[in-house]
Design a protein around this motif. Structure first.
Motif, PDB file in Angstrom:
ATOM      1  N   ILE A  44       0.872  -1.178   0.000  1.00 63.33           N
ATOM      2  CA  ILE A  44       0.000   0.000   0.000  1.00 63.33           C
ATOM      3  C   ILE A  44       0.907   1.225   0.000  1.00 63.33           C
ATOM      4  CG2 ILE A  44      -1.809   1.251   1.210  1.00 63.33           C
ATOM      5  CD1 ILE A  44      -2.773  -1.412   2.311  1.00 63.33           C
ATOM      6  N   MET A  45       0.879   1.965  -1.109  1.00 62.23           N
ATOM      7  CA  MET A  45       1.846   3.031  -1.327  1.00 62.23           C
ATOM      8  C   MET A  45       1.264   4.400  -0.967  1.00 62.23           C
ATOM      9  SD  MET A  45       3.627   1.463  -4.785  1.00 62.23           S
ATOM     10  CE  MET A  45       5.154   2.363  -4.568  1.00 62.23           C
ATOM     11  N   GLU A  46       2.098   5.415  -1.039  1.00 60.74           N
ATOM     12  CA  GLU A  46       1.700   6.759  -0.607  1.00 60.74           C
ATOM     13  C   GLU A  46       0.453   7.234  -1.350  1.00 60.74           C
ATOM     14  OE1 GLU A  46       4.455   9.868  -0.127  1.00 60.74           O
ATOM     15  OE2 GLU A  46       6.101   8.575   0.523  1.00 60.74           O
ATOM     16  N   GLY A  47      -0.453   7.856  -0.588  1.00 58.48           N
ATOM     17  CA  GLY A  47      -1.670   8.394  -1.172  1.00 58.48           C
ATOM     18  C   GLY A  47      -2.876   7.484  -1.066  1.00 58.48           C
ATOM     19  N   ALA A  48      -2.725   6.306  -0.490  1.00 57.62           N
ATOM     20  CA  ALA A  48      -3.877   5.405  -0.341  1.00 57.62           C
ATOM     21  C   ALA A  48      -4.813   5.919   0.750  1.00 57.62           C
ATOM     22  CB  ALA A  48      -3.413   3.997  -0.011  1.00 57.62           C
ATOM     23  N   ARG A  49      -6.090   5.887   0.464  1.00 52.83           N
ATOM     24  CA  ARG A  49      -7.139   6.241   1.422  1.00 52.83           C
ATOM     25  C   ARG A  49      -8.148   5.092   1.416  1.00 52.83           C
ATOM     26  NH1 ARG A  49      -3.549   9.187   2.045  1.00 52.83           N
ATOM     27  NH2 ARG A  49      -3.494  11.469   1.995  1.00 52.83           N
ATOM     28  N   ASP A  75       1.222  15.148  -6.006  1.00 58.10           N
ATOM     29  CA  ASP A  75       0.647  14.546  -4.798  1.00 58.10           C
ATOM     30  C   ASP A  75      -0.811  14.189  -5.066  1.00 58.10           C
ATOM     31  OD1 ASP A  75       0.168  13.677  -2.254  1.00 58.10           O
ATOM     32  OD2 ASP A  75       0.130  15.671  -1.350  1.00 58.10           O
ATOM     33  N   THR A  76      -1.059  12.933  -5.395  1.00 53.83           N
ATOM     34  CA  THR A  76      -2.405  12.472  -5.707  1.00 53.83           C
ATOM     35  C   THR A  76      -2.745  11.266  -4.834  1.00 53.83           C
ATOM     36  OG1 THR A  76      -1.604  11.021  -7.477  1.00 53.83           O
ATOM     37  CG2 THR A  76      -2.185  13.278  -8.094  1.00 53.83           C
ATOM     38  N   ILE A  77      -3.988  10.791  -4.933  1.00 52.74           N
ATOM     39  CA  ILE A  77      -4.433   9.722  -4.043  1.00 52.74           C
ATOM     40  C   ILE A  77      -5.149   8.614  -4.813  1.00 52.74           C
ATOM     41  CG2 ILE A  77      -4.657  11.323  -2.097  1.00 52.74           C
ATOM     42  CD1 ILE A  77      -7.707  11.163  -2.429  1.00 52.74           C
ATOM     43  N   ALA A  78      -5.314   7.475  -4.127  1.00 55.54           N
ATOM     44  CA  ALA A  78      -6.199   6.388  -4.554  1.00 55.54           C
ATOM     45  C   ALA A  78      -7.132   6.104  -3.396  1.00 55.54           C
ATOM     46  CB  ALA A  78      -5.407   5.148  -4.941  1.00 55.54           C
ATOM     47  N   ASP A  98      -5.130  15.248 -13.891  1.00 54.88           N
ATOM     48  CA  ASP A  98      -6.463  15.293 -14.498  1.00 54.88           C
ATOM     49  C   ASP A  98      -7.551  15.330 -13.437  1.00 54.88           C
ATOM     50  OD1 ASP A  98      -8.561  15.091 -16.402  1.00 54.88           O
ATOM     51  OD2 ASP A  98      -8.647  12.942 -16.072  1.00 54.88           O
ATOM     52  N   ARG A  99      -7.578  14.338 -12.560  1.00 60.01           N
ATOM     53  CA  ARG A  99      -8.594  14.282 -11.512  1.00 60.01           C
ATOM     54  C   ARG A  99      -8.000  14.283 -10.104  1.00 60.01           C
ATOM     55  NH1 ARG A  99     -12.630   9.703 -14.283  1.00 60.01           N
ATOM     56  NH2 ARG A  99     -13.879  11.178 -15.499  1.00 60.01           N
ATOM     57  N   MET A 100      -6.700  14.149 -10.028  1.00 55.66           N
ATOM     58  CA  MET A 100      -5.950  14.142  -8.767  1.00 55.66           C
ATOM     59  C   MET A 100      -6.244  12.918  -7.900  1.00 55.66           C
ATOM     60  SD  MET A 100      -4.074  16.748  -9.177  1.00 55.66           S
ATOM     61  CE  MET A 100      -3.223  16.802  -7.594  1.00 55.66           C
ATOM     62  N   LYS A 101      -7.078  12.020  -8.387  1.00 56.56           N
ATOM     63  CA  LYS A 101      -7.357  10.813  -7.607  1.00 56.56           C
ATOM     64  C   LYS A 101      -7.927   9.725  -8.495  1.00 56.56           C
ATOM     65  CE  LYS A 101     -12.021  12.167  -6.089  1.00 56.56           C
ATOM     66  NZ  LYS A 101     -12.860  12.417  -4.895  1.00 56.56           N
ATOM     67  N   THR A 102      -7.775   8.506  -8.021  1.00 60.28           N
ATOM     68  CA  THR A 102      -8.507   7.344  -8.519  1.00 60.28           C
ATOM     69  C   THR A 102      -9.446   6.948  -7.393  1.00 60.28           C
ATOM     70  OG1 THR A 102      -6.606   6.654  -9.823  1.00 60.28           O
ATOM     71  CG2 THR A 102      -8.287   4.990  -9.364  1.00 60.28           C
TER      72      THR A 102
END
Length: 261
Positions: A44-49, A75-78, A98-102
């Motif tokens: 689980i890498m950086e940006g996971a929520r 700096d984006t997230i999943a 584009d959306r800064m997140k998945t």
């Protein structure tokens, strides 16, 4: 959580009753909600929520950097919603500018070896069967089922309650409430079984069928069909949702099935 054979970065925020199995690695800037289970050999890498009461099975990689040459380390997230199950060896990349997140919604089941690329937005109560693959920038509605080995082209949209049969190549947008099959992918009816399971009445299912008869079975082009549907069909939530989907489609909606000679 007290697992000496797992590595959890001190900067990760893990709820107290999260279970982390051996040989899992959790990086910095990760948030995991209560009741979630993380199996062995998960990364689980950086940006996971990750939400509450999720299950993530061995071999999965969550929030890896996008497989996109334009990504510059922003700096984006999943994000994964509550009660979602991620089976073995699933890969979910985080977003780009584009959306800064998945984002994966709540109560989803993502089966083994699925890939969900950067900037995908997936709704609630979806089921992706084994080896289904989403390229980047895809939007998937609620209650969508992708059967095994479905591949979706980047920037496509799939509407609420749609069902896509196994082995499909999705190159165009798939409207709400329909079944999509054959090659090239085509309209083959509405998802009546799924709609009944979710409490749609016979009258509502018939209304949706009548809308799609005008769109797909009367030899109108999409603009003509939309005008007729708007003029002749009673305004309902479902009618307006279908019309809005057609209007907003950037890649164009999939065609009706035409039998070959």
């Amino acid at each position: 959580m007290n697992q000496p054979l797992a590595y959890v970065h001190p900067g990760a925020k893990i709820a107290k009753n999260v279970v982390v199995e051996p040989f899992t690695t959790i990086h910095n800037n990760v948030i995991i909600g209560e009741g979630t289970w993380i199996g062995s050999n998960v990364t689980i890498m950086e940006g996971a929520r990750i939400g509450k009461n999720c299950s993530i099975f061995p071999g999965s990689v969550i929030s890896a950097p996008p497989q996109d040459l334009k990504y510059q380390g922003e700096d984006t997230i999943a994000e994964i919603g509550d009660n979602t199950t991620i089976r073995e060896c699933v890969t979910i990349n985080k977003g780009t500018t584009d959306r800064m997140k998945t984002k994966i919604g709540k109560n989803c089941l993502i089966m083994a070896y699925c890939h969900i690329a950067h900037d995908c937005i997936v709704g609630d109560n979806c089921i992706f069967s084994n080896n289904s693959t989403l390229a980047g920038h895809i939007t998937v509605g609620d209650h969508v089922i992708l059967a095994g080995m479905t591949a979706v082209h980047q920037f496509c949209s799939i509407g609420n309650h749609a069902f896509v049969t196994g082995g499909s190549l999705v190159r165009k947008d798939v409207p709400p409430y329909v079944k999509a099959a054959r090659e090239p992918l085509s309209y083959v009816g509405i998802n009546s079984v799924g709609l009944r399971r979710r409490g749609f009445t016979t009258e509502k299912i018939r209304e949706i069928q009548n809308i799609y008869r005008i769109l797909y079975q009367k030899n109108y082009n999409n603009t003509q069909a939309a005008e007729i549907i708007e003029a002749e069909m009673e305004a309902t939530t479902e009618r307006d949702e279908i019309l809005q989907f057609i209007k907003n489609s950037h890649r164009g909606i999939m065609k009706g099935y035409i039998a070959s000679n």
